[in-house]
Write a protein that holds these residues in place. Structure first.
Motif, PDB file in Angstrom:
ATOM      1  N   ALA A  85     -61.034  90.832 -34.249  1.00 54.41           N
ATOM      2  CA  ALA A  85     -61.292  91.720 -33.114  1.00 54.41           C
ATOM      3  C   ALA A  85     -59.967  91.318 -32.031  1.00 54.41           C
ATOM      4  CB  ALA A  85     -62.645  91.805 -32.640  1.00 54.41           C
ATOM      5  N   GLY A  86     -59.751  89.961 -31.714  1.00 57.43           N
ATOM      6  CA  GLY A  86     -58.702  89.860 -30.925  1.00 57.43           C
ATOM      7  C   GLY A  86     -57.438  90.148 -31.470  1.00 57.43           C
ATOM      8  N   PHE A  87     -57.143  90.121 -32.578  1.00 60.62           N
ATOM      9  CA  PHE A  87     -55.787  90.177 -33.095  1.00 60.62           C
ATOM     10  C   PHE A  87     -55.557  91.787 -33.130  1.00 60.62           C
ATOM     11  CE2 PHE A  87     -53.174  91.510 -36.854  1.00 60.62           C
ATOM     12  CZ  PHE A  87     -51.882  90.716 -36.488  1.00 60.62           C
ATOM     13  N   LEU A  88     -56.474  92.567 -33.551  1.00 62.41           N
ATOM     14  CA  LEU A  88     -56.647  94.014 -33.395  1.00 62.41           C
ATOM     15  C   LEU A  88     -56.539  94.598 -32.145  1.00 62.41           C
ATOM     16  CD1 LEU A  88     -59.357  95.396 -36.193  1.00 62.41           C
ATOM     17  CD2 LEU A  88     -56.880  95.172 -36.278  1.00 62.41           C
ATOM     18  N   ILE A  89     -56.777  94.125 -31.101  1.00 60.52           N
ATOM     19  CA  ILE A  89     -56.633  94.251 -29.753  1.00 60.52           C
ATOM     20  C   ILE A  89     -55.025  94.539 -29.353  1.00 60.52           C
ATOM     21  CG2 ILE A  89     -56.439  93.672 -27.374  1.00 60.52           C
ATOM     22  CD1 ILE A  89     -59.449  92.647 -27.856  1.00 60.52           C
ATOM     23  N   LEU A  90     -54.333  93.377 -30.139  1.00 64.21           N
ATOM     24  CA  LEU A  90     -52.893  93.365 -29.868  1.00 64.21           C
ATOM     25  C   LEU A  90     -52.358  94.400 -30.529  1.00 64.21           C
ATOM     26  CD1 LEU A  90     -52.030  89.426 -30.213  1.00 64.21           C
ATOM     27  CD2 LEU A  90     -51.853  90.907 -28.145  1.00 64.21           C
ATOM     28  N   VAL A  91     -52.757  94.634 -31.984  1.00 68.19           N
ATOM     29  CA  VAL A  91     -52.218  95.730 -32.935  1.00 68.19           C
ATOM     30  C   VAL A  91     -52.326  97.022 -32.058  1.00 68.19           C
ATOM     31  CG1 VAL A  91     -52.298  96.863 -35.053  1.00 68.19           C
ATOM     32  CG2 VAL A  91     -52.485  94.350 -34.773  1.00 68.19           C
ATOM     33  N   ALA A  92     -53.615  97.230 -31.561  1.00 72.17           N
ATOM     34  CA  ALA A  92     -53.850  98.635 -30.923  1.00 72.17           C
ATOM     35  C   ALA A  92     -53.138  98.884 -29.672  1.00 72.17           C
ATOM     36  CB  ALA A  92     -55.289  98.397 -30.599  1.00 72.17           C
ATOM     37  N   GLY A  93     -52.966  97.679 -29.019  1.00 74.20           N
ATOM     38  CA  GLY A  93     -51.880  97.636 -27.838  1.00 74.20           C
ATOM     39  C   GLY A  93     -50.564  98.244 -28.225  1.00 74.20           C
ATOM     40  N   GLY A  94     -50.061  97.970 -29.209  1.00 72.84           N
ATOM     41  CA  GLY A  94     -48.900  98.287 -29.954  1.00 72.84           C
ATOM     42  C   GLY A  94     -48.759  99.744 -30.436  1.00 72.84           C
ATOM     43  N   VAL A  95     -49.935 100.287 -30.964  1.00 76.47           N
ATOM     44  CA  VAL A  95     -50.072 101.555 -31.315  1.00 76.47           C
ATOM     45  C   VAL A  95     -50.163 102.358 -29.989  1.00 76.47           C
ATOM     46  CG1 VAL A  95     -51.361 103.343 -32.502  1.00 76.47           C
ATOM     47  CG2 VAL A  95     -51.115 101.105 -33.451  1.00 76.47           C
ATOM     48  N   PHE A  96     -50.758 102.032 -29.091  1.00 75.97           N
ATOM     49  CA  PHE A  96     -50.988 102.498 -27.864  1.00 75.97           C
ATOM     50  C   PHE A  96     -49.684 102.878 -27.141  1.00 75.97           C
ATOM     51  CE2 PHE A  96     -52.071 102.595 -23.090  1.00 75.97           C
ATOM     52  CZ  PHE A  96     -52.630 104.136 -23.062  1.00 75.97           C
ATOM     53  N   ALA A  97     -48.975 101.873 -27.228  1.00 76.64           N
ATOM     54  CA  ALA A  97     -47.366 102.203 -26.583  1.00 76.64           C
ATOM     55  C   ALA A  97     -46.551 103.069 -27.366  1.00 76.64           C
ATOM     56  CB  ALA A  97     -46.586 100.631 -26.511  1.00 76.64           C
ATOM     57  N   TYR A  98     -46.652 102.886 -28.751  1.00 78.62           N
ATOM     58  CA  TYR A  98     -46.038 103.887 -29.359  1.00 78.62           C
ATOM     59  C   TYR A  98     -46.651 105.449 -29.273  1.00 78.62           C
ATOM     60  CZ  TYR A  98     -45.316 106.547 -33.966  1.00 78.62           C
ATOM     61  OH  TYR A  98     -44.912 107.595 -34.664  1.00 78.62           O
ATOM     62  N   ALA A  99     -47.650 105.712 -28.982  1.00 77.17           N
ATOM     63  CA  ALA A  99     -48.300 106.985 -28.880  1.00 77.17           C
ATOM     64  C   ALA A  99     -47.648 107.403 -27.359  1.00 77.17           C
ATOM     65  CB  ALA A  99     -49.793 106.864 -28.655  1.00 77.17           C
ATOM     66  N   ILE A 100     -47.659 106.494 -26.555  1.00 79.78           N
ATOM     67  CA  ILE A 100     -47.075 107.135 -25.221  1.00 79.78           C
ATOM     68  C   ILE A 100     -45.434 107.486 -25.563  1.00 79.78           C
ATOM     69  CG2 ILE A 100     -46.115 106.053 -23.142  1.00 79.78           C
ATOM     70  CD1 ILE A 100     -48.786 104.232 -23.019  1.00 79.78           C
ATOM     71  N   GLY A 101     -44.713 106.523 -26.185  1.00 80.63           N
ATOM     72  CA  GLY A 101     -43.512 106.972 -26.619  1.00 80.63           C
ATOM     73  C   GLY A 101     -43.311 108.144 -27.426  1.00 80.63           C
ATOM     74  N   ASP A 102     -43.966 108.574 -28.387  1.00 85.36           N
ATOM     75  CA  ASP A 102     -44.144 109.822 -28.842  1.00 85.36           C
ATOM     76  C   ASP A 102     -44.439 111.028 -27.986  1.00 85.36           C
ATOM     77  OD1 ASP A 102     -43.604 109.283 -31.573  1.00 85.36           O
ATOM     78  OD2 ASP A 102     -45.336 109.540 -32.375  1.00 85.36           O
ATOM     79  N   LEU A 103     -45.412 110.950 -27.072  1.00 85.84           N
ATOM     80  CA  LEU A 103     -45.662 112.025 -26.130  1.00 85.84           C
ATOM     81  C   LEU A 103     -44.533 112.212 -24.838  1.00 85.84           C
ATOM     82  CD1 LEU A 103     -49.218 111.374 -25.610  1.00 85.84           C
ATOM     83  CD2 LEU A 103     -48.326 112.717 -27.022  1.00 85.84           C
TER      84      LEU A 103
END
Length: 288
Positions: free
Chosen positions: A183-201
């Motif tokens: 879960a701790g590792f997935l928080i880091l991964v999800a943070g990266g995907v969140f930043a990617y989503a912002i870039g797409d938008l």
């Protein structure tokens, strides 16, 4: 690939635990006649996420660049939401998962037992849909490379083997620690995907700030280098993010980590005890 391997492994083990609990209880109460229905529901729960993944992969083709960026950014945000919910849901309900599934299964076993099909689809299918959506988001964030999907598949296969071992009693692992660390590792991964989503938008023009980079370290860590590729595959590393991407990443990691740590500090019983309970619940009863 490593990030998606862990995603597939974690989600696969969750699904395996659920299936193991359902199968063990059906056998325990003497309703082996509904096992075929149970496996039929599990099969549907596996096929549907594959169809969703295919739709997400090939569905946007032919759309305009802006439309693709909007869909990509929007679905990435949904994926982050699913994963974040999954992390906290597992921490909250792991202690009562066995009892909850038994109660639902008692109701599903009434009559001919066709309710077992629906229960299997809903219980296992949720894990599959979360996996399909998040893996798609990570595949999209690394430019369409299939390595993340392969990693997720390998993780699911590993989880199936471990799940079978847990059910038969051949394997014993501390599931509490496993889910906590992943879960701790997935928080880091999800943070990266969140930043990617912002870039797409931002690229789609829905959010301002596109092209205004907070920093650029591409000369130090080139995205095309082997270590840049590894970082991108694990945590969606971006050598030249926008200011909003940096702010979004820091905010997501900080907030989610704070509540995650608080949840685990106040949780009871201990993760080791939860793991022992979950492992025991998936073991097949011995026939006499």
């Amino acid at each position: 690939m490593l990030a998606n391997y862990l995603i597939g492994l974690r989600e696969g083990i969750e699904a395996s635990l659920i299936v193991g609990i359902l199968v063990a209880y059906v056998v325990k109460v003497g309703r082996k006649d509904v096992l075929n229905k149970l496996w039929f529901g599990v099969g549907i729960a596996v096929v549907v996420p594959l169809g969703v993944g295919a739709l997400l992969t090939w569905g946007p083709y032919g759309l305009s660049f802006q439309a693709q960026e909007i869909i990509g950014g929007g679905l990435s945000l949904v994926a982050v939401g699913f994963v974040t919910w999954m992390i906290f849901w597992m921490g909250k309900t792991a202690r009562t998962m066995k009892g909850t599934l038994h109660t639902r299964l008692d109701a599903a076993l009434l009559g001919a037992g066709w309710g077992v099909v629906v229960l299997a689809i809903l219980s296992v299918g949720r894990e599959g849909l979360e996996t399909a959506l998040f893996v798609w988001a990570t595949v999209a964030s690394v430019g369409g490379s299939w390595e993340p999907a392969v990693g997720a598949l390998l993780g699911i296969i590993t989880a199936a083997i471990i799940g079978f071992g847990l059910y038969r009693g051949f394997v014993k692992i501390n599931l509490g620690k496993f889910f906590t660390w992943t879960a701790g590792f997935l928080i880091l991964v999800a943070g990266g995907v969140f930043a990617y989503a912002i870039g797409d938008l931002q690229e789609a023009g829905l959010i301002p700030g596109a092209g205004v980079h907070a920093y650029d370290i591409s000369t130090i860590i080139p995205a095309s280098s082997w270590y840049g590729t590894v970082l991108q595959g694990i945590v969606n590393f971006n050598p030249s993010p926008t200011w909003l991407q940096v702010i979004g990443w820091v905010a997501y990691i900080s907030v989610v980590t704070f509540f995650f740590v608080r949840q685990h500090r106040t949780a009871a019983p201990s993760p080791a005890k939860r793991a022992a309970e979950m492992t025991t619940s998936t073991q097949q009863p011995v026939a006499h």
